[in-house]
Design a protein around this motif. Sequence first.
Motif: not given
Length: 194
Positions: A27, A46, A55
């Motif tokens: 990530l 994240f 994302l």
Amino acid sequence: LVEKGINQLTCISNNAGVDDFGIGLLLKGRQVKKMIASYVGENAEFERQLLSGELEVELTPQGTLATRCMAAGYGMPAIYTPAGVGTEVAIGKEIRNFNGKDYLLEYAFDADYAIVKAWKGDTLGNLVYRHTARNFNPMMAMAGGITIAEVEHLVEPGELDPDQIHTPGIFVHRIFQGSGYEKRIEQRTTRKRG
């Protein structure tokens, strides 16, 4: 994967990992395009990528995640589950009623690769997991088109008790012994026993 710089990955995992470790490294390097998980935890990177729209995320109930993996391993194209009916998880999905109860149609995963970690394995790919590693690794090992297993202890065929094997070698295409194991968790919560 981090060192090779492979990107545009879709990762299927129970969780989104922790910062600066495992999936967290992918990530951080912007190598993950889509994350399919049941628990996103406290991975700050994240969260940042999710909130900024960088994302794509598919939240999936934990049992559904495991069953979609299992269905892939069994060669089943889809499953029906009551989990998620009436929630955002159901948006855009087929709902079918069986015996008066609604179920969502969920498709089996189509995973090119499965990367699993086992406690012990033999050179034929038979795997033995310990503790919570048995929650998802056996199903994910079956779901991958090519399954790569990292083991703490690599032994010769015949050294594993056949009654203790959790993933048969037929599902494992590559196996290697790793080193330097560290289990990172987000929060350790303990209480004193009375």
